[in-house]
Design an enzyme around this catalytic site. Sequence first.
Site, PDB file in Angstrom:
ATOM      1  N   CYS A 186       0.833  -1.207   0.000  1.00  0.00           N
ATOM      2  CA  CYS A 186       0.000   0.000   0.000  1.00  0.00           C
ATOM      3  C   CYS A 186       0.870   1.260   0.000  1.00  0.00           C
ATOM      4  O   CYS A 186       2.083   1.218   0.149  1.00  0.00           O
ATOM      5  CB  CYS A 186      -0.937  -0.006   1.195  1.00  0.00           C
ATOM      6  N   ALA A 217       2.921   1.801   3.068  1.00  0.00           N
ATOM      7  CA  ALA A 217       4.121   0.950   3.076  1.00  0.00           C
ATOM      8  C   ALA A 217       5.248   1.606   2.283  1.00  0.00           C
ATOM      9  O   ALA A 217       6.410   1.595   2.697  1.00  0.00           O
ATOM     10  CB  ALA A 217       3.809  -0.426   2.492  1.00  0.00           C
ATOM     11  N   ARG A 220      13.414  -6.309  10.073  1.00  0.00           N
ATOM     12  CA  ARG A 220      13.872  -7.390   9.245  1.00  0.00           C
ATOM     13  C   ARG A 220      14.995  -7.093   8.291  1.00  0.00           C
ATOM     14  O   ARG A 220      15.926  -7.844   8.159  1.00  0.00           O
ATOM     15  CB  ARG A 220      12.688  -7.954   8.472  1.00  0.00           C
ATOM     16  N   HIS A 278       6.088   6.402  -2.151  1.00  0.00           N
ATOM     17  CA  HIS A 278       7.441   6.941  -2.369  1.00  0.00           C
ATOM     18  C   HIS A 278       7.361   8.425  -2.664  1.00  0.00           C
ATOM     19  O   HIS A 278       8.111   9.231  -2.139  1.00  0.00           O
ATOM     20  CB  HIS A 278       8.100   6.310  -3.611  1.00  0.00           C
TER      21      HIS A 278
END
Length: 546
Positions: free
Chosen positions: A65, A68, A99, A198
């Site tokens: 999404c 994200a 991660r 972005h």
Amino acid sequence: MPENKNRNAPIDTAGVKEELLKSYPAKVARKRAKQIVVNDLAGGEPPEINANVRTIPGIITQRGCTYAGCKGVVLGPTRDILNITHGPVGCGFYSWLTRRNQTRPGSADEENFMMYCFTTDMQEEEIVFGGEKKLRKAVQEAYDIFKPKAIGIFSTCPVGLIGDDVHSVARDMKEKLGINVFGFSCEGYKGVSQSAGHHIANNQLFKHVIGLDDTKSKAKFRINMLGEYNIGGDAFVIEELLEQCGINLVATFSGNSTYDKFANSHIADLNCVMCHRSINYVADMMEEKYGIPWIKVNFIGAEATAKSLKKIAEYFDDKGLSEKVAEAVSAGMAEVKAVREDVRSRCEGKTAMLFVGGSRAHHYQELFREIGMKTVSAGYEFAHRDDYEGRKVLPSIKVDADSRNIEELKVEKDPGKFRARKSEEELKKLSGRGFEWKDYNGMMPDMESGALIIDDISHHETERMIEIYKPDVFCAGIKEKYIIQKMGIPCKQLHSYDYGGPYAGFKGAVNFYREIDRMVNNGIWKFIKSPWQANTCLVGKFASED
Ligand code: CFM
């Protein structure tokens, strides 16, 4: 479509396309047909592909999404901006960056918030009565505990739906606390994919951070690395290489980065763009406002790394620098070649498929090529047409309502800070030598004619592609990994690198060759039998079929 039993026989790609579309209702098939394209390069130009459009409801996409893309991808790797997710706790939890992005503070007392997960943990009460009060409290609490120099606030879907004004909270708290606080309207639904995120992230960095600190530097050969997010330590390898060559890295956007580096990045003399998709517009805006030219680079692949370093040296046109680069390249290549030839002897002729994000599905083809492997099919999840077909199609890309939803900043020359980095004459000289500015040609011209290009690949298409082509390795992410493996094919994750990496530079190339060698020459995969191959657990049929 018969399955590919004889793997050396050429595949009828147009037939595969038909096969993939066969299961869809007519209207869906018509739409998907524009996103599944046979790479016919006979005319010299790749065919047009439809990209950056909404996923059709009902299709299982691998996209993420907008939130994200904004919080996780762009701002996530910056260690000293405290990122607060304004929303339900799940959005914060699942974007907790435990991660894959790595960071290396200069000393033990330098700030690093990357291991924390900050969220307002919105409840029903805030959904009904508004969440601004809780957000204000959260910003204050974060400040009281951590005293960061900057706080970012990230909007999740409900924030947009109920109309919380994160920007006014940010403005108030900025004034109250005396630190930089900025908000992002990056609600998950804001765009068709993380690509919109972005853009939202970068716009805000451009407005609120870049250019704030004019501290001059005496270092020679100052560059920024744009679109490198330090997955699996890639940025560390690139940093080492640049240092070895005597190139000064002012800021990376945003792997292993800090707030201060962003603020000072406008003093660089060249912007190098790694991931074109996520940041090319920042390069354009920095050129417009500060006069910094940009070039496309790629540090994935040994040859590509060598080419990129040489291109940077060519730009600065300095004998000493060119010599140092040549030394670094020959040392790096010597290391690479020994491993490459050995690995190539076992991997030559094997096949790969890459369905990743918005740049890696292209960049990683370099590494496969170096060990003699062929990419038979590839695609991006959310890239735009220019990432497929090259920047020359930019003027012909239709701006739809979804793209219009994302702010395009109007940028002008900064009267005080603009500085032409090269004279007209120098620019002419470089161009005369064939130096390429802003020169991304995209994935398709770089692939073989006849390869199948699939944008926003669906789950169904993934399964059929594996059944038909039986590639030796399939590159994707965690969402696809176990399905691919259950089909008896090794999956190489290229978003987080599983437990491997780094893969950038010469060192990274060696890591990648070795890992792929182990994966494609490991006999274990063909022994895998999924439970449903022995026992059919469930059979379904469409009600309308009777
Ligand atoms: Fe650029 Fe990325 Fe990628 Fe991307 Fe991404 Fe990524 Fe990616 Mo996952 S910015 S487009 S949104 S290179 S998170 S670090 S690996 S999909 S190909």
